[in-house]
Design a protein around this motif. Sequence first.
Motif, PDB file in Angstrom:
ATOM      1  N   ARG A  18       0.282   8.881 -10.677  1.00 38.11           N
ATOM      2  CA  ARG A  18      -0.016   7.502 -10.323  1.00 38.11           C
ATOM      3  C   ARG A  18       0.655   6.565 -11.328  1.00 38.11           C
ATOM      4  O   ARG A  18       0.666   6.840 -12.531  1.00 38.11           O
ATOM      5  N   GLY A  19       1.201   5.488 -10.853  1.00 40.26           N
ATOM      6  CA  GLY A  19       1.773   4.474 -11.718  1.00 40.26           C
ATOM      7  C   GLY A  19       0.974   3.188 -11.603  1.00 40.26           C
ATOM      8  O   GLY A  19       0.270   2.973 -10.627  1.00 40.26           O
ATOM      9  N   PHE A  20       1.088   2.349 -12.610  1.00 42.47           N
ATOM     10  CA  PHE A  20       0.403   1.060 -12.598  1.00 42.47           C
ATOM     11  C   PHE A  20       1.392  -0.096 -12.690  1.00 42.47           C
ATOM     12  O   PHE A  20       1.010  -1.211 -13.000  1.00 42.47           O
ATOM     13  N   ALA A  21       2.667   0.183 -12.406  1.00 46.74           N
ATOM     14  CA  ALA A  21       3.678  -0.867 -12.483  1.00 46.74           C
ATOM     15  C   ALA A  21       3.647  -1.778 -11.272  1.00 46.74           C
ATOM     16  O   ALA A  21       3.882  -2.972 -11.377  1.00 46.74           O
ATOM     17  N   SER A  22       3.378  -1.214 -10.092  1.00 46.35           N
ATOM     18  CA  SER A  22       3.434  -2.016  -8.867  1.00 46.35           C
ATOM     19  C   SER A  22       2.614  -1.362  -7.777  1.00 46.35           C
ATOM     20  O   SER A  22       2.548  -0.131  -7.682  1.00 46.35           O
ATOM     21  N   ASP A  23       2.019  -2.195  -6.922  1.00 44.15           N
ATOM     22  CA  ASP A  23       1.327  -1.668  -5.756  1.00 44.15           C
ATOM     23  C   ASP A  23       2.316  -1.182  -4.705  1.00 44.15           C
ATOM     24  O   ASP A  23       1.919  -0.567  -3.704  1.00 44.15           O
ATOM     25  N   ASN A  24       3.609  -1.417  -4.901  1.00 41.39           N
ATOM     26  CA  ASN A  24       4.629  -0.844  -4.028  1.00 41.39           C
ATOM     27  C   ASN A  24       4.814   0.656  -4.267  1.00 41.39           C
ATOM     28  O   ASN A  24       5.466   1.330  -3.462  1.00 41.39           O
ATOM     29  N   TYR A  25       4.284   1.171  -5.373  1.00 36.79           N
ATOM     30  CA  TYR A  25       4.428   2.591  -5.659  1.00 36.79           C
ATOM     31  C   TYR A  25       3.599   3.453  -4.711  1.00 36.79           C
ATOM     32  O   TYR A  25       3.883   4.645  -4.538  1.00 36.79           O
ATOM     33  N   ALA A  26       2.573   2.889  -4.126  1.00 36.07           N
ATOM     34  CA  ALA A  26       1.687   3.653  -3.251  1.00 36.07           C
ATOM     35  C   ALA A  26       2.417   4.087  -1.983  1.00 36.07           C
ATOM     36  O   ALA A  26       3.371   3.449  -1.539  1.00 36.07           O
ATOM     37  N   GLY A  27       1.949   5.182  -1.404  1.00 35.23           N
ATOM     38  CA  GLY A  27       2.522   5.649  -0.148  1.00 35.23           C
ATOM     39  C   GLY A  27       2.031   4.832   1.039  1.00 35.23           C
ATOM     40  O   GLY A  27       1.481   3.739   0.892  1.00 35.23           O
ATOM     41  N   ILE A  28       2.238   5.378   2.220  1.00 36.94           N
ATOM     42  CA  ILE A  28       1.811   4.728   3.453  1.00 36.94           C
ATOM     43  C   ILE A  28       0.361   5.115   3.726  1.00 36.94           C
ATOM     44  O   ILE A  28      -0.003   6.286   3.628  1.00 36.94           O
ATOM     45  N   HIS A  29      -0.463   4.142   4.074  1.00 37.28           N
ATOM     46  CA  HIS A  29      -1.844   4.460   4.407  1.00 37.28           C
ATOM     47  C   HIS A  29      -1.860   5.384   5.622  1.00 37.28           C
ATOM     48  O   HIS A  29      -1.079   5.197   6.570  1.00 37.28           O
ATOM     49  N   PRO A  30      -2.728   6.401   5.646  1.00 32.95           N
ATOM     50  CA  PRO A  30      -2.754   7.343   6.769  1.00 32.95           C
ATOM     51  C   PRO A  30      -2.897   6.676   8.141  1.00 32.95           C
ATOM     52  O   PRO A  30      -2.301   7.134   9.123  1.00 32.95           O
ATOM     53  N   GLU A  31      -3.672   5.597   8.226  1.00 33.29           N
ATOM     54  CA  GLU A  31      -3.825   4.922   9.514  1.00 33.29           C
ATOM     55  C   GLU A  31      -2.531   4.236   9.946  1.00 33.29           C
ATOM     56  O   GLU A  31      -2.225   4.152  11.145  1.00 33.29           O
ATOM     57  N   VAL A  32      -1.776   3.750   8.978  1.00 35.62           N
ATOM     58  CA  VAL A  32      -0.479   3.146   9.292  1.00 35.62           C
ATOM     59  C   VAL A  32       0.513   4.224   9.702  1.00 35.62           C
ATOM     60  O   VAL A  32       1.270   4.069  10.667  1.00 35.62           O
ATOM     61  N   LEU A  33       0.505   5.323   8.965  1.00 39.73           N
ATOM     62  CA  LEU A  33       1.403   6.430   9.295  1.00 39.73           C
ATOM     63  C   LEU A  33       1.101   6.971  10.691  1.00 39.73           C
ATOM     64  O   LEU A  33       2.012   7.261  11.475  1.00 39.73           O
ATOM     65  N   ASN A 271      -8.253  -2.163   2.310  1.00 41.87           N
ATOM     66  CA  ASN A 271      -7.274  -1.787   1.294  1.00 41.87           C
ATOM     67  C   ASN A 271      -7.253  -2.778   0.139  1.00 41.87           C
ATOM     68  O   ASN A 271      -7.164  -2.388  -1.031  1.00 41.87           O
ATOM     69  N   ALA A 272      -7.313  -4.073   0.461  1.00 41.12           N
ATOM     70  CA  ALA A 272      -7.256  -5.097  -0.580  1.00 41.12           C
ATOM     71  C   ALA A 272      -8.521  -5.078  -1.442  1.00 41.12           C
ATOM     72  O   ALA A 272      -8.440  -5.208  -2.675  1.00 41.12           O
ATOM     73  N   GLU A 273      -9.669  -4.931  -0.814  1.00 47.25           N
ATOM     74  CA  GLU A 273     -10.909  -4.878  -1.586  1.00 47.25           C
ATOM     75  C   GLU A 273     -10.901  -3.693  -2.548  1.00 47.25           C
ATOM     76  O   GLU A 273     -11.357  -3.796  -3.693  1.00 47.25           O
ATOM     77  N   HIS A 274     -10.365  -2.575  -2.080  1.00 50.39           N
ATOM     78  CA  HIS A 274     -10.303  -1.396  -2.946  1.00 50.39           C
ATOM     79  C   HIS A 274      -9.368  -1.639  -4.126  1.00 50.39           C
ATOM     80  O   HIS A 274      -9.732  -1.355  -5.282  1.00 50.39           O
ATOM     81  N   ALA A 275      -8.166  -2.154  -3.843  1.00 53.46           N
ATOM     82  CA  ALA A 275      -7.209  -2.407  -4.927  1.00 53.46           C
ATOM     83  C   ALA A 275      -7.769  -3.403  -5.934  1.00 53.46           C
ATOM     84  O   ALA A 275      -7.651  -3.213  -7.154  1.00 53.46           O
ATOM     85  N   MET A 334      -0.849  -2.932 -12.203  1.00 51.54           N
ATOM     86  CA  MET A 334      -1.194  -3.212 -10.810  1.00 51.54           C
ATOM     87  C   MET A 334      -1.952  -2.030 -10.216  1.00 51.54           C
ATOM     88  O   MET A 334      -1.610  -0.873 -10.460  1.00 51.54           O
ATOM     89  N   CYS A 335      -2.956  -2.345  -9.406  1.00 51.01           N
ATOM     90  CA  CYS A 335      -3.683  -1.320  -8.671  1.00 51.01           C
ATOM     91  C   CYS A 335      -3.377  -1.454  -7.184  1.00 51.01           C
ATOM     92  O   CYS A 335      -3.122  -2.550  -6.688  1.00 51.01           O
ATOM     93  N   ALA A 336      -3.400  -0.329  -6.484  1.00 55.43           N
ATOM     94  CA  ALA A 336      -2.999  -0.288  -5.086  1.00 55.43           C
ATOM     95  C   ALA A 336      -4.135   0.232  -4.208  1.00 55.43           C
ATOM     96  O   ALA A 336      -5.212   0.596  -4.696  1.00 55.43           O
ATOM     97  N   TRP A 337      -3.849   0.303  -2.907  1.00 57.10           N
ATOM     98  CA  TRP A 337      -4.880   0.747  -1.965  1.00 57.10           C
ATOM     99  C   TRP A 337      -5.302   2.190  -2.225  1.00 57.10           C
ATOM    100  O   TRP A 337      -6.424   2.585  -1.887  1.00 57.10           O
ATOM    101  N   ASP A 338      -4.419   2.981  -2.863  1.00 56.42           N
ATOM    102  CA  ASP A 338      -4.732   4.385  -3.079  1.00 56.42           C
ATOM    103  C   ASP A 338      -5.072   4.709  -4.536  1.00 56.42           C
ATOM    104  O   ASP A 338      -5.242   5.869  -4.887  1.00 56.42           O
ATOM    105  N   THR A 339      -5.188   3.696  -5.392  1.00 56.63           N
ATOM    106  CA  THR A 339      -5.610   3.933  -6.770  1.00 56.63           C
ATOM    107  C   THR A 339      -7.048   4.438  -6.759  1.00 56.63           C
ATOM    108  O   THR A 339      -7.909   3.865  -6.093  1.00 56.63           O
ATOM    109  N   THR A 340      -7.311   5.504  -7.487  1.00 53.34           N
ATOM    110  CA  THR A 340      -8.650   6.087  -7.490  1.00 53.34           C
ATOM    111  C   THR A 340      -9.384   5.763  -8.787  1.00 53.34           C
ATOM    112  O   THR A 340      -8.770   5.377  -9.787  1.00 53.34           O
ATOM    113  N   GLU A 341     -10.686   5.960  -8.763  1.00 52.60           N
ATOM    114  CA  GLU A 341     -11.470   5.768  -9.977  1.00 52.60           C
ATOM    115  C   GLU A 341     -11.006   6.707 -11.076  1.00 52.60           C
ATOM    116  O   GLU A 341     -10.947   6.324 -12.254  1.00 52.60           O
TER     117      GLU A 341
END
Length: 358
Positions: A18-33, A271-275, A334-341
């Motif tokens: 996991r990176g914290f440089a950008s929320d662009n680092y995250a993959g595609i959300h499964p529902e979008v995929l 996704n936004a609330e999680h990030a 930066m935190c993203a939709w897939d950043t975990t605790e």
Amino acid sequence: MTDTSTEAFTPIHDPSTRGFASDNYAGIHPEVLAAIVAANGGHQVAYGEDVYTARLTEVLTEVFGRQAMVYPVFNGTGANVLALQAATPRWASVLTTSSAHIHVDEAAAPERVGGFKVNVIDTPDGKLTPQLIEAYPARVEDEHFAQIGVVSITNSTEVGTVYTGAEIRAIADLVHERGWVLHLDGSRLSNAAAALGVGLRELTTDAGVDILSLGGTKAGAMLAEAVVVLSPDRVAGATFLRKQSMQLASKMRFVSAQLLALFEGDLWRRNAEHANGMARRLADAVADIDGVRLVTEVEANAVFPILPREVSERLMQRFRFYFWDESTGQVRWMCAWDTTESDVDAFAAAVRAELAAP
């Protein structure tokens, strides 16, 4: 025969990284995929004459108002250039903040491709105000000065702050009083709306925004943004400019399907609330560490702490992030939709360990 087994598509990266440089680092959300896969059957008419793009227009007019005109595009820079071109007369310029993405991070694409000048105002928090705009020397009717035609704001801003609907409305009223157009760079509009607990319309149409760059990629899409014209009488030529700007997708159904997955329901908000929540968790986790200085409140999904430079450089060898202000040692996480605790907790523990090291 072509090998279609899953082994042919084995990831070459460590999926746990996991990176914290950008929320662009995250993959595609499964529902979008899943939406992309579902859109892959059969033939659809190209260049936007498909059922997915038609449905997206229905959905976004429900969100932003019946007057809204929707133009799916590939990326955020393209969305901004297209939107600003459509709103800016040939002789006019754009006024924004000195930290704005269109000024700092788009390689002069708005000026080089869009063909208009970008003027900037320094701000303490990345946000414009009516007072700052009024104080700017616009040199109205001076033929030697590129006349202001558009004011562009970003929400949430490049420094992680959030405009309220009332703040945007105050800017819009002044902008319209002067005969200008208000553009909103909404690459993280979902994070702003989630942070305030409001809908997307409250921060756009209802607040007086005329044209919007609607973000999808940072919210969980693969490559999907949209220009949404909210005041059709204030902009012109978006249909043609999209093609000239190389943002017209032939297989547009796959772009539209991604945005449908996000905005037809509440996936954008989830996704936004999680990030946002992960960013707050990260800030809380490092707040009591001696050597970490949090100079701003976390309002969306970004944290901007100051650490000793050598500590940041050691951390960067294991976690991807970068300096925001080289002169002060301020960094951006930066935190993203897939950043975990566990991602957050492990990173915070690493920060604590580095600062405790002799």
